[in-house]
Design a protein around this motif. Structure first.
Motif, PDB file in Angstrom:
ATOM      1  N   LEU A  75       0.835  -1.200   0.000  1.00  0.00           N
ATOM      2  CA  LEU A  75       0.000   0.000   0.000  1.00  0.00           C
ATOM      3  C   LEU A  75       0.870   1.251   0.000  1.00  0.00           C
ATOM      4  O   LEU A  75       0.596   2.212  -0.738  1.00  0.00           O
ATOM      5  CB  LEU A  75      -0.914  -0.021   1.225  1.00  0.00           C
ATOM      6  CG  LEU A  75      -1.897   1.136   1.376  1.00  0.00           C
ATOM      7  CD1 LEU A  75      -2.797   1.204   0.154  1.00  0.00           C
ATOM      8  CD2 LEU A  75      -2.732   0.987   2.635  1.00  0.00           C
ATOM      9  N   ALA A  76       1.923   1.257   0.808  1.00  0.00           N
ATOM     10  CA  ALA A  76       2.812   2.427   0.848  1.00  0.00           C
ATOM     11  C   ALA A  76       3.496   2.616  -0.505  1.00  0.00           C
ATOM     12  O   ALA A  76       3.636   3.737  -1.008  1.00  0.00           O
ATOM     13  CB  ALA A  76       3.839   2.249   1.960  1.00  0.00           C
ATOM     14  N   SER A  77       3.916   1.515  -1.131  1.00  0.00           N
ATOM     15  CA  SER A  77       4.556   1.609  -2.454  1.00  0.00           C
ATOM     16  C   SER A  77       3.578   2.145  -3.483  1.00  0.00           C
ATOM     17  O   SER A  77       3.933   2.977  -4.326  1.00  0.00           O
ATOM     18  CB  SER A  77       5.071   0.225  -2.859  1.00  0.00           C
ATOM     19  OG  SER A  77       5.593   0.259  -4.173  1.00  0.00           O
ATOM     20  N   ASP A  80       3.182   5.860  -2.999  1.00  0.00           N
ATOM     21  CA  ASP A  80       4.391   6.569  -3.412  1.00  0.00           C
ATOM     22  C   ASP A  80       4.443   6.708  -4.930  1.00  0.00           C
ATOM     23  O   ASP A  80       4.824   7.761  -5.461  1.00  0.00           O
ATOM     24  CB  ASP A  80       5.631   5.812  -2.883  1.00  0.00           C
ATOM     25  CG  ASP A  80       6.910   6.566  -3.187  1.00  0.00           C
ATOM     26  OD1 ASP A  80       7.726   6.083  -3.993  1.00  0.00           O
ATOM     27  OD2 ASP A  80       7.100   7.683  -2.637  1.00  0.00           O
ATOM     28  N   ARG A  81       4.019   5.649  -5.659  1.00  0.00           N
ATOM     29  CA  ARG A  81       3.990   5.752  -7.118  1.00  0.00           C
ATOM     30  C   ARG A  81       3.021   6.825  -7.571  1.00  0.00           C
ATOM     31  O   ARG A  81       3.299   7.589  -8.501  1.00  0.00           O
ATOM     32  CB  ARG A  81       3.601   4.394  -7.712  1.00  0.00           C
ATOM     33  CG  ARG A  81       4.691   3.339  -7.595  1.00  0.00           C
ATOM     34  CD  ARG A  81       4.445   2.184  -8.572  1.00  0.00           C
ATOM     35  NE  ARG A  81       3.159   1.582  -8.388  1.00  0.00           N
ATOM     36  CZ  ARG A  81       2.931   0.605  -7.502  1.00  0.00           C
ATOM     37  NH1 ARG A  81       3.917   0.150  -6.745  1.00  0.00           N
ATOM     38  NH2 ARG A  81       1.737   0.082  -7.389  1.00  0.00           N
ATOM     39  N   VAL A  91      -4.173   9.675   1.482  1.00  0.00           N
ATOM     40  CA  VAL A  91      -4.102   9.081   2.815  1.00  0.00           C
ATOM     41  C   VAL A  91      -5.120   7.948   2.869  1.00  0.00           C
ATOM     42  O   VAL A  91      -6.253   8.113   2.425  1.00  0.00           O
ATOM     43  CB  VAL A  91      -4.416  10.119   3.917  1.00  0.00           C
ATOM     44  CG1 VAL A  91      -4.362   9.460   5.296  1.00  0.00           C
ATOM     45  CG2 VAL A  91      -3.438  11.274   3.848  1.00  0.00           C
ATOM     46  N   VAL A  92      -4.741   6.791   3.404  1.00  0.00           N
ATOM     47  CA  VAL A  92      -5.638   5.639   3.543  1.00  0.00           C
ATOM     48  C   VAL A  92      -5.835   5.375   5.036  1.00  0.00           C
ATOM     49  O   VAL A  92      -4.855   5.275   5.788  1.00  0.00           O
ATOM     50  CB  VAL A  92      -5.067   4.379   2.858  1.00  0.00           C
ATOM     51  CG1 VAL A  92      -6.030   3.214   3.024  1.00  0.00           C
ATOM     52  CG2 VAL A  92      -4.800   4.655   1.389  1.00  0.00           C
ATOM     53  N   VAL A  93      -7.109   5.311   5.476  1.00  0.00           N
ATOM     54  CA  VAL A  93      -7.434   5.032   6.871  1.00  0.00           C
ATOM     55  C   VAL A  93      -8.344   3.822   6.951  1.00  0.00           C
ATOM     56  O   VAL A  93      -9.007   3.469   5.988  1.00  0.00           O
ATOM     57  CB  VAL A  93      -8.119   6.255   7.531  1.00  0.00           C
ATOM     58  CG1 VAL A  93      -7.213   7.468   7.506  1.00  0.00           C
ATOM     59  CG2 VAL A  93      -9.448   6.563   6.862  1.00  0.00           C
ATOM     60  N   ALA A 104       3.163  11.093   3.787  1.00  0.00           N
ATOM     61  CA  ALA A 104       4.096  11.394   4.875  1.00  0.00           C
ATOM     62  C   ALA A 104       4.181  10.171   5.781  1.00  0.00           C
ATOM     63  O   ALA A 104       3.281   9.943   6.595  1.00  0.00           O
ATOM     64  CB  ALA A 104       3.635  12.609   5.663  1.00  0.00           C
ATOM     65  N   PRO A 105       5.161   9.330   5.659  1.00  0.00           N
ATOM     66  CA  PRO A 105       5.207   8.054   6.390  1.00  0.00           C
ATOM     67  C   PRO A 105       5.161   8.228   7.901  1.00  0.00           C
ATOM     68  O   PRO A 105       4.733   7.335   8.612  1.00  0.00           O
ATOM     69  CB  PRO A 105       6.534   7.422   5.933  1.00  0.00           C
ATOM     70  CG  PRO A 105       6.853   8.103   4.631  1.00  0.00           C
ATOM     71  CD  PRO A 105       6.309   9.484   4.753  1.00  0.00           C
ATOM     72  N   GLU A 106       5.605   9.385   8.416  1.00  0.00           N
ATOM     73  CA  GLU A 106       5.622   9.533   9.860  1.00  0.00           C
ATOM     74  C   GLU A 106       4.237   9.564  10.479  1.00  0.00           C
ATOM     75  O   GLU A 106       4.069   9.395  11.690  1.00  0.00           O
ATOM     76  CB  GLU A 106       6.373  10.815  10.260  1.00  0.00           C
ATOM     77  CG  GLU A 106       5.744  12.106   9.749  1.00  0.00           C
ATOM     78  CD  GLU A 106       6.229  12.475   8.347  1.00  0.00           C
ATOM     79  OE1 GLU A 106       6.833  11.582   7.708  1.00  0.00           O
ATOM     80  OE2 GLU A 106       6.025  13.611   7.899  1.00  0.00           O
TER      81      GLU A 106
END
Length: 811
Positions: A75-77, A80-81, A91-93, A104-106
């Motif tokens: 999901l993060a990849s 980022d793409r 943003v995914v919640v 923003a990964p933090e």
């Protein structure tokens, strides 16, 4: 304000309308650009949500799509793409607004709180996209955000995708700017032309209107000789000519109007029948309404004797005084009409009779009275009429000093299931049939009423105790027969509360309340029966209501407790798995066993929330146990599911969420269902269980042998584990026939490739017999009692139950 000012005002209003139209067009253009930006953003976010929920299209044929929602790295990849290639910040919640992935990964793992209106929660609840404005500390300008739901295969919302579309909005607005400038220029030119044209036309018209106005003022004072001579062929000139013609006719009509005033006063109410009667009682005048009401026509009334034509009139002198009365008038065609009439005397010359047809009004009043006292669906007396009849019956019983009056309170068992499954029309048909059967089962003098919903009441007078109970049994027998509803057979029963001898009660409401209490007691006893009211039933009902209220809050107040009971591997002599059991730490009654509150939870629908809590807590407890002591932890945990869970559309998602949130492997979870639950609807049950098995979860048949025990469903329903009911283990040592039966079940399960667990092992002899029969797994008090998870996981003697209780020769 004169005409000139009004005309100028009209043109100015037209100019204002042009300006307003331009403003609306400008606003519409801006709004259209904004909507286009929102639509584009929703489509982008929707595409991303679909990829996250269902997975990216497979790269090669034969591959399956893997949802990104449960794969944080993928999901993060993916996000980022999108950020690198399309400059999209997403943003995914999850359902609890916990951030699963972000540009923003933090922020991952934090709760999303930037939507002041809680729009994300609303979208997750109802599945509808929304937009909101985010005011972030890291951005000087507000950021436009769109949120769309992440929907799984079963159309269950798992979370949400939040996409910033500020840049897209600005691009749309810049593209529409030239069009807005052109609209402003064109609007200004139109406004200037409208104002100039209005000034010219107003000046021309007002000059001629002033002349006409002065002439009208003269005519108003009664001088009909004044004429207006307007030249030209336009509308104002024609108006002047018409005015001159009117003044001539006014003079001729004045005398005619005065002559007609008397007649007009009589016929003012043309809808009512009016008859003039002379001093001799003859009708000298009748209007059309009078002829229509009486059915005689105007010609049939004139010259007739008033009392003969108007049969409702009194026998006394018509001119004696004014009367307001009502009666029924027979028409020549045989029909009757209800009329209200008024007789007004006119000196010594006669009287005026005014007739009004009130047939529909009286019929409507009768219908309203009937509706107020009867049920619209069944036609039976309603609660109000029943209580009134009961009050009168109680009064008669007190006067006669008898105890021969009784009340039955009936409530259908299973009506809600028919109503929900077959629809409200089917429910209405069942209620009408119920009313017919009750009426047929009772005596002609008995009163049966519908109180509302599926509740009925019966009033029995002149009925001794034997008759009362016979009528109650007759009602049971009548309603226990299957109903044919929309071509389907529906089986319901009825619970009846009986209050005999009602004369000793204070009022009808008290009698009905006690009958209601007795009915609830009949339901608690098992339904399909009747009970006579006893005073202690009040306390039982209040106790039940109190327990239900406290149980509703037990989950939210944290009063439920999870206990685990070991399932022992008899070959390896150690704990192989555990079964999750729930206890209720009742603040008033202490720790309650499942039998004390689970039946109540099933009746009230609270069981699904309790099962959901047990599922999550059991997965969490076993996962923590496995992480803490991998070599001494159970390989699986069994969780019981009630029948109500199979009706929940998102059951599979609930299980998947519990596994994903706790981190427990699906292969470590066993869901237990009883035979009766599995056999409710094999087609639906099989499909639902197949969904669960696709997650990797295993299915167990609990209490095997106590339900249908049909070998056919072992073929049709996907199961992995058979749990032999404790009733087959109890007394196993002294019953060879029972031993053969248990041995056959164990061999049957092994032949079908199923794991077999023997429940209720309480003695060493039972354990030895089961071992010789080839049983691999067993549980019971002899091997380990249920205990809280923390105690069980830290107590080696309890966890490794075989080390303590299982004899060596069983290995």
């Amino acid at each position: 304000m004169d005409v000139r000012h009004k005309l100028l005002g009209a043109f100015l209003a037209a100019a204002a309308l042009v300006a307003a139209t331009g403003a609306i067009v400008l606003h519409a253009d801006s709004a259209s650009a904004a909507r286009a930006a929102v639509t584009a953003a929703e489509q982008m976010a929707g595409g991303a949500a679909k990829d996250i929920a269902l997975g990216l299209p497979p790269a090669r044929a034969g591959q399956t799509s893997v949802p990104l929602f449960y794969n944080p790295e993928a999901l993060a990849s993916y996000l980022d793409r999108l950020h690198q290639n399309q400059n999209r910040d997403i943003v995914v919640v999850d359902r609890f607004k916990r951030i699963l992935a972000d540009a923003a990964p933090e922020d991952v793992g934090e709760t999303f709180t930037e939507d002041s209106g809680d729009e994300v929660t609303h979208t997750i609840e109802d599945g509808k996209p929304r937009i909101f404005v985010e005011h972030g500390d890291d951005s000087p300008k507000p950021m436009l955000q769109v949120v769309v739901p992440v929907t799984g295969p079963a159309n269950i919302v798992k979370g949400a995708v939040i996409l910033e579309y500020t840049q897209l909005y600005n691009q749309m607005m810049d593209a529409s700017r030239p069009a807005r400038q052109a609209i402003v220029t064109a609007g200004a030119i139109c406004i200037l032309l409208v104002v100039l044209l209005g000034f010219v036309i107003a000046t021309s018209i007002t000059r001629r209107i002033d002349s006409l106005t002065r002439a009208v003022q003269v005519i108003r004072d009664g001088d009909y000789s004044r004429r207006v001579a307007l030249k030209g062929r336009d509308d104002l000139a024609r108006l002047g000519n018409a005015f001159d013609d009117m003044t001539g006719r006014l003079e001729r009509s004045a005398r005619e109007i005065l002559a007609k005033e008397y007649t007009d006063s009589i016929l003012a109410n043309a809808g009512e029948g009016i008859c003039g009667v002379d001093a001799d009682g003859r009708i000298t005048f009748a209007n059309a309404a009078a002829g229509r009401i009486t059915g005689l026509g105007v010609d049939g009334l004139l010259g007739e004797d008033a009392r003969g034509a108007l049969q409702v009139l009194p026998d006394d002198d018509l001119v004696a005084g004014d009367e307001d009365r009502e009666g029924t008038l027979q028409r020549p065609d045989g029909s009757a009409v209800r009329v209200a009439y008024t007789i007004s005397h006119i000196g010594k010359r006669g009287a005026v009779v005014v007739l009004r047809d009130v047939s529909r009004q009286r019929a409507l009043e009768r219908d309203l009275r009937h509706q107020a006292l009867h049920d619209g669906l069944t036609g039976l007396p309603n609660r109000k009429l029943f209580l009134d009849r009961l009050e009168h019956a109680m009064t008669r019983a007190r006067a006669a000093r008898t105890e021969l009056t009784a009340v039955l309170y009936l409530d259908l068992d299973g009506f809600k299931k028919v109503n929900d499954s077959l629809g409200h029309n089917a429910g209405d048909q069942l209620l009408r049939t119920t009313a017919e059967r009750l009426a047929a089962a009772l005596r002609p003098q008995d009163t049966v009423a519908r109180l509302g919903g599926d509740e009925f009441a019966v009033l029995l007078e002149d009925a001794d105790r034997e008759t009362v109970e016979a009528r109650a049994q007759a009602c049971l027998d009548a309603l226990n027969q299957p109903f044919l509803v929309q071509g389907r057979k529906a089986v319901v029963s009825v619970s009846i509360g009986v209050v005999p001898g009602v004369s000793g009660y204070g009022d009808a409401d008290e009698v009905l309340r006690n009958a209601d209490v007795a009915m609830y007691a009949a339901k608690a006893r098992g339904k399909g029966c009747y009970l006579l009211f006893e005073s202690h039933m009040h306390e039982q009902l209040l106790d039940r209501l109190d327990s239900e209220s406290r149980l509703r809050d037990a989950v939210h107040r944290g009063e439920l407790r999870l206990h685990l009971q070991p399932v022992v591997d008899l070959i390896q002599r150690k704990t192989a798995g555990v079964e999750a059991l729930v206890r209720w730490e009742d603040p008033e009654r202490g720790l309650q066993q499942p039998g004390a509150f689970i039946p109540l939870a099933e009746e009230t629908g609270l069981i699904t929330e309790i099962d959901r809590w047990v599922l999550f807590e059991a997965c969490l407890a076993v996962k923590q146990w496995q992480d803490r002591t991998p070599d001494a932890s159970p390989a699986w945990v069994s969780v019981n599911l009630s029948a109500a869970n199979l009706d929940i559309p998102d059951l599979t998602d609930r299980v998947a969420y519990a596994l994903a949130t706790t981190g427990l492997s699906p292969h470590c979870l066993v869901l237990e269902l009883t035979e009766t639950v599995l056999m409710r609807d094999i087609a639906v049950t099989s499909a639902r269980l197949e969904e669960l098995r696709e997650l990797g979860v295993k299915i167990a048949i609990d209490d095997f042998g106590t339900g249908y025990s049909s070998l056919g469903y072992l073929r049709d329903i996907p199961v992995d584990v058979l749990k032999v009911d404790r009733s087959f283990i109890t007394g196993l040592e002294d019953n060879p026939r029972q031993q053969d039966l248990v041995s056959a079940v164990i061999q049957l399960g092994h032949t079908l490739g199923l794991k077999v667990v023997a429940e209720g092992v309480e003695t060493e002899d039972q354990l030895r017999l089961l071992s010789r029969m080839g049983a691999r797994y067993a549980q019971g008090y002899y091997l380990g009692r249920p205990a809280p998870a923390d105690q069980l996981s830290t107590n080696t003697a309890t966890v490794r139950a075989g080390t303590v209780n299982v004899p060596e020769d069983l290995s």
